[in-house]
Design a protein around this motif. Structure first.
Motif, short mmCIF file in Angstrom:
data_model
loop_
_atom_site.label_atom_id
_atom_site.label_comp_id
_atom_site.label_asym_id
_atom_site.label_seq_id
_atom_site.Cartn_x
_atom_site.Cartn_y
_atom_site.Cartn_z
N SER A 32 63.29 38.73 54.36
CA SER A 32 62.44 38.36 53.23
C SER A 32 63.23 37.81 52.06
O SER A 32 64.31 38.29 51.73
N GLY A 33 62.67 36.80 51.41
CA GLY A 33 63.27 36.25 50.20
C GLY A 33 62.83 37.02 48.96
O GLY A 33 63.36 36.82 47.88
N ARG A 35 62.64 40.28 46.65
CA ARG A 35 63.55 41.41 46.44
C ARG A 35 62.91 42.48 45.58
O ARG A 35 62.12 42.19 44.69
N PRO A 40 66.24 42.93 49.66
CA PRO A 40 65.12 42.26 50.33
C PRO A 40 64.07 43.26 50.80
O PRO A 40 64.41 44.37 51.22
N ASP A 79 55.91 35.02 52.79
CA ASP A 79 56.10 33.87 53.66
C ASP A 79 55.23 33.97 54.91
O ASP A 79 55.66 33.64 56.02
#
Length: 115
Positions: A32-33, A35, A40, A79
């Protein structure tokens, strides 16, 4: 509205164990981008490995080795992939993909409500 809620699974602060006491951790840094406290946030796409499972069947070692998550269709997405909550459905598996039971998840984050 689904009413799904739970605590975020944190890469560093959540303790995940197989039903026999083995420790589950992400196999790599979550993809995952997004945070949380600089770490993450794990999603249903991340692979979790189990170590230290003492499970045996008829004296034969059959330890849990992985945790697979079942994404909730109404979950919060990163996402396009559901984040992991302590209430997310999951299953522990042996190396031969034999289901071993649900993991025990102890999260230490604020709650999230989906839907």
């Amino acid at each position: 509205m689904s009413g799904n809620s739970g605590n975020l699974v944190s890469h560093t602060e959540t303790v995940i164990r197989c039903p026999h006491g083995g420790r589950a951790r992400p196999a790599s840094v979550p993809s995952s981008g997004v945070r949380l406290d600089g770490q993450p946030v794990p999603t249903a796409d991340d692979v979790f490995m189990v170590t230290g499972c003492p499970h045996t069947v008829d004296g034969v070692s059959l330890p849990c080795t992985t945790v697979r998550w079942t994404p909730d269709r109404d979950a919060v997405l990163i996402d396009g992939v559901p984040v992991l909550l302590d209430t997310s459905t999951a299953q522990c598996f042996s190396a031969g993909l034999v289901p071993q039971g649900a993991p025990v998840v102890d999260a230490a984050r604020q709650g999230v409500r989906c839907g």
